[in-house]
Design a protein around this motif. Structure first.
Motif, mmCIF file in Angstrom:
data_model
loop_
_atom_site.group_PDB
_atom_site.id
_atom_site.type_symbol
_atom_site.label_atom_id
_atom_site.label_comp_id
_atom_site.label_asym_id
_atom_site.label_seq_id
_atom_site.Cartn_x
_atom_site.Cartn_y
_atom_site.Cartn_z
ATOM 1 N N TYR A 36 -2.208 4.945 -2.015
ATOM 2 C CA TYR A 36 -2.996 5.951 -1.471
ATOM 3 C C TYR A 36 -3.369 6.026 -0.170
ATOM 4 O O TYR A 36 -3.235 4.941 0.526
ATOM 5 N N CYS A 37 -3.901 7.262 0.280
ATOM 6 C CA CYS A 37 -4.160 7.282 1.754
ATOM 7 C C CYS A 37 -5.797 7.095 1.923
ATOM 8 O O CYS A 37 -6.549 7.927 1.326
ATOM 9 N N LYS A 38 -6.499 6.236 2.690
ATOM 10 C CA LYS A 38 -7.701 6.058 2.920
ATOM 11 C C LYS A 38 -8.540 6.999 3.652
ATOM 12 O O LYS A 38 -9.545 7.543 3.549
ATOM 13 N N GLY A 39 -7.535 7.773 4.338
ATOM 14 C CA GLY A 39 -8.111 8.904 5.166
ATOM 15 C C GLY A 39 -8.239 10.223 4.587
ATOM 16 O O GLY A 39 -9.416 10.682 4.406
ATOM 17 N N CYS A 40 -7.306 10.688 3.868
ATOM 18 C CA CYS A 40 -7.452 11.891 3.050
ATOM 19 C C CYS A 40 -7.304 11.945 1.585
ATOM 20 O O CYS A 40 -7.272 12.935 1.004
ATOM 21 N N ARG A 41 -7.195 10.690 1.105
ATOM 22 C CA ARG A 41 -7.072 10.480 -0.277
ATOM 23 C C ARG A 41 -5.879 10.859 -0.974
ATOM 24 O O ARG A 41 -5.788 11.130 -2.398
ATOM 25 N N ILE B 237 3.222 5.229 5.486
ATOM 26 C CA ILE B 237 2.302 6.182 6.367
ATOM 27 C C ILE B 237 2.050 7.399 5.598
ATOM 28 O O ILE B 237 2.959 7.902 5.056
ATOM 29 N N CYS B 238 0.818 7.788 5.821
ATOM 30 C CA CYS B 238 0.598 9.040 4.917
ATOM 31 C C CYS B 238 1.106 10.361 5.956
ATOM 32 O O CYS B 238 0.984 10.240 7.133
ATOM 33 N N ASP B 239 1.737 11.130 5.213
ATOM 34 C CA ASP B 239 2.610 12.371 5.838
ATOM 35 C C ASP B 239 1.565 13.379 6.101
ATOM 36 O O ASP B 239 2.280 14.384 6.741
ATOM 37 N N VAL B 240 0.400 13.285 5.715
ATOM 38 C CA VAL B 240 -0.683 14.317 5.966
ATOM 39 C C VAL B 240 -1.302 13.908 7.320
ATOM 40 O O VAL B 240 -1.552 14.768 8.263
ATOM 41 N N CYS B 241 -2.008 12.944 7.318
ATOM 42 C CA CYS B 241 -2.854 12.137 8.464
ATOM 43 C C CYS B 241 -2.470 11.334 9.254
ATOM 44 O O CYS B 241 -3.106 10.902 10.291
ATOM 45 N N GLY B 242 -1.342 10.674 8.818
ATOM 46 C CA GLY B 242 -0.861 9.630 9.536
ATOM 47 C C GLY B 242 -1.555 8.422 9.352
ATOM 48 O O GLY B 242 -1.176 7.055 10.061
HETATM 49 ZN ZN LIG Z 1 -3.879 10.863 4.773
#
Ligand SMILES: [Zn+2]
Length: 163
Positions: free
Chosen positions: A133-138, A148-153
């Motif tokens: 999971y992404c800690k930035g945008c969940r 790497i998150c493809d939404v927020c990097g």
């Molecule tokens: Zn993200």
């Protein structure tokens, strides 16, 4: 001082990865074949568990004893391999505990003098499913290879799924 060694059969893996506790963990290629088809994270297993093969001598001994006890037909190749590896590690001086719920395996192991533990030991065995999971945008990722998150990097993290 002998080292604490746990030998794991497939029932141990189906109950959950041995994630806590000290000592070394072993299993065999036959068991990994059984476990692999059920989709348990191979990467996680390899980080904790050493996969090995039994000696022919020990395998022979297991088959002889199981023929006498009447368990031969109930023992799969994986079952026989796991008992034989326990014998090998014990004769190399290890403090070996075979972790299994399988009745035939327990029976034969007992006759051969292998130490036994059930898989259902509270606190020591824990069922874990990982979520990437992404800690930035969940956002959660089903592809565990994503990094790497493809939404927020943001660099992706992993956490145990709470079920
Ligand atoms: Zn993200």
């Amino acid at each position: 001082m002998s080292e604490k060694i746990h030998v794991l059969d497939s029932t141990a893996f189906f109950r959950g990865i041995p994630f806590q506790g000290t000592g070394r963990y072993y299993t065999t290629y036959h068991v990994m074949d059984e476990v692999g088809s059920r989709g348990i994270g191979a990467q996680l297993i390899h980080s904790r568990v050493q996969v090995t093969e039994p000696s022919k001598e020990s395998l022979q001994k297991v088959k002889q004893v199981s023929a006498k006890t009447g368990d031969l037909k109930s023992l799969s190749e994986a079952d026989a391999s796991i008992i034989a590896v326990s014998l090998d590690l014990a004769s190399a001086g290890g403090d070996v505990t075979l972790v299994t719920d399988d009745f035939a395996v327990r029976n034969v192991a007992e006759v051969l003098g292998v130490g036994l533990s059930e898989t259902n030991v509270r606190g020591e065995w824990k069922q874990i499913t990982w979520i990437t999971y992404c800690k930035g945008c969940r956002k959660e990722y089903s592809d565990s290879k994503a990094t790497i998150c493809d939404v927020c990097g943001t660099k992706l993290s992993r956490k145990p799924k709470s079920s």
